[in-house]
Design a protein around this motif. Structure first.
Motif, mmCIF file in Angstrom:
data_model
loop_
_atom_site.group_PDB
_atom_site.id
_atom_site.type_symbol
_atom_site.label_atom_id
_atom_site.label_comp_id
_atom_site.label_asym_id
_atom_site.label_seq_id
_atom_site.Cartn_x
_atom_site.Cartn_y
_atom_site.Cartn_z
ATOM 1 N N LEU A 118 0.849 -1.188 0.000
ATOM 2 C CA LEU A 118 0.000 0.000 0.000
ATOM 3 C C LEU A 118 0.885 1.238 0.000
ATOM 4 N N THR A 119 0.572 2.206 -0.868
ATOM 5 C CA THR A 119 1.380 3.425 -0.844
ATOM 6 C C THR A 119 0.523 4.689 -0.857
ATOM 7 N N PHE A 120 0.389 5.342 -2.026
ATOM 8 C CA PHE A 120 -0.065 6.723 -2.066
ATOM 9 C C PHE A 120 -1.422 6.895 -2.757
ATOM 10 N N GLY A 121 -2.256 7.756 -2.198
ATOM 11 C CA GLY A 121 -3.521 8.102 -2.814
ATOM 12 C C GLY A 121 -3.480 9.480 -3.452
ATOM 13 N N PRO A 122 -4.580 9.904 -4.073
ATOM 14 C CA PRO A 122 -4.622 11.220 -4.716
ATOM 15 C C PRO A 122 -4.287 12.384 -3.784
ATOM 16 N N PRO A 123 -4.695 12.368 -2.492
ATOM 17 C CA PRO A 123 -4.339 13.509 -1.632
ATOM 18 C C PRO A 123 -2.824 13.708 -1.503
ATOM 19 N N LEU A 124 -2.082 12.624 -1.437
ATOM 20 C CA LEU A 124 -0.625 12.751 -1.373
ATOM 21 C C LEU A 124 -0.085 13.367 -2.664
ATOM 22 N N CYS A 125 -0.602 12.905 -3.795
ATOM 23 C CA CYS A 125 -0.164 13.469 -5.079
ATOM 24 C C CYS A 125 -0.474 14.957 -5.162
ATOM 25 N N LYS A 126 -1.644 15.332 -4.695
ATOM 26 C CA LYS A 126 -2.012 16.753 -4.702
ATOM 27 C C LYS A 126 -1.094 17.564 -3.792
ATOM 28 N N ALA A 127 -0.709 16.978 -2.660
ATOM 29 C CA ALA A 127 0.141 17.688 -1.705
ATOM 30 C C ALA A 127 1.548 17.913 -2.241
ATOM 31 N N ILE A 128 2.074 16.953 -3.001
ATOM 32 C CA ILE A 128 3.445 17.099 -3.494
ATOM 33 C C ILE A 128 3.519 17.823 -4.836
ATOM 34 N N ARG A 129 2.395 17.938 -5.529
ATOM 35 C CA ARG A 129 2.408 18.555 -6.857
ATOM 36 C C ARG A 129 3.067 19.931 -6.872
ATOM 37 N N PRO A 130 2.798 20.821 -5.915
ATOM 38 C CA PRO A 130 3.434 22.145 -5.972
ATOM 39 C C PRO A 130 4.956 22.106 -5.892
ATOM 40 N N HIS A 131 5.505 21.019 -5.379
ATOM 41 C CA HIS A 131 6.960 20.902 -5.253
ATOM 42 C C HIS A 131 7.607 20.373 -6.521
ATOM 43 N N ILE A 132 6.817 19.807 -7.429
ATOM 44 C CA ILE A 132 7.352 19.184 -8.643
ATOM 45 C C ILE A 132 7.344 20.193 -9.787
ATOM 46 N N LYS A 133 8.520 20.534 -10.257
ATOM 47 C CA LYS A 133 8.647 21.491 -11.362
ATOM 48 C C LYS A 133 8.873 20.788 -12.693
#
Length: 232
Positions: free
Chosen positions: A49-64
């Motif tokens: 088990l790993t990551f759901g959409p909320p985690l992806c949304k949280a890290i998106r601003p850090h990904i350029k």
């Protein structure tokens, strides 16, 4: 997200410090990462088990760079919009995860993302012939999906070589996920791959307070892969 066949290194955050994803992502991008690979596992299609959409949304601003989301889940279709809305640039689903993969790929593109198709080590390439024009990426698993740190399965080199011939001049990336190191990267680059996912091989020995190690690890993988291209 323009297309080219240059070697791209996509560190998997499955090997990063889970308590510090924002700074980990900033560190690997500053040290030369081309894409950021997010391994999504459901405990059903794969035994983890790993990551759901909320985690992806949280890290998106850090990904350029590029947010590369690999869905090792079944069923897939009802989660595509959530990951797209969370900011995925590429969404990859497994051929083995559902009965209607053509529909899944249509849904991914319909959500505004690049569409990827992943193949497990035991899966052949015969079934993708009629899917090629729906694809932006093919992810060849060189370990069985579910865990990081596994050993590279060498039988997949021939699969990649055949895929590259099948793709021809279509703008489709070939991504390799599993067991990528400076030793295995050139084998895949020579066979035709251009996106190399690496977890432990990038993150080992480094940290957000010692990020130069990430850079050296990324450079070692890229240099080995590019050298194999030159020898072709």
């Amino acid at each position: 997200m323009s297309f080219d066949r240059s070697i791209k290194i996509a560190p998997s955050i499955l090997s990063a410090d889970f308590a510090d994803f924002g700074r980990e992502i900033q560190a690997i991008e500053a040290q030369g990462a081309d894409w950021v690979h997010v391994d999504v596992m459901d405990g059903h299609f794969v035994p983890n088990l790993t990551f759901g959409p909320p985690l992806c949304k949280a890290i998106r601003p850090h990904i350029k760079t590029v947010m590369d989301v690999h869905l090792m889940i079944s069923p897939v279709d009802q989660y595509i919009d959530a990951y797209a809305e969370a900011g995925a640039d590429v969404i990859t689903a497994h051929l083995e995860a559902g009965p209607h993969i053509h529909r899944t790929l249509q849904a991914i593109r319909g959500a505004g993302c690049k569409a990827g198709l992943a193949l497990n080590p035991g899966t052949g390439i015969e079934q993708i012939d009629y899917l090629l024009d729906q694809l932006d990426l093919i992810c060849v698993m060189t370990v069985n999906p579910g865990f990081g740190g596994q050993k590279f399965i060498h039988s997949q080199i021939d699969k990649v070589r055949k895929l590259r011939a099948m793709i021809g001049d279509r703008p489709i990336h070939i991504e390799i996920d599993g067991g990528i190191t400076p030793e295995t990267a050139p084998l895949m680059a020579a066979a035709g791959a251009d996106v190399l996912v690496a977890g432990s091989a990038v993150f080992k020995g480094g940290s957000v307070t010692n990020p130069d190690v990430y850079g050296r690890n990324i450079t070692a993988i890229r240099t080995a892969a590019e050298a194999a291209r030159v020898k072709e």
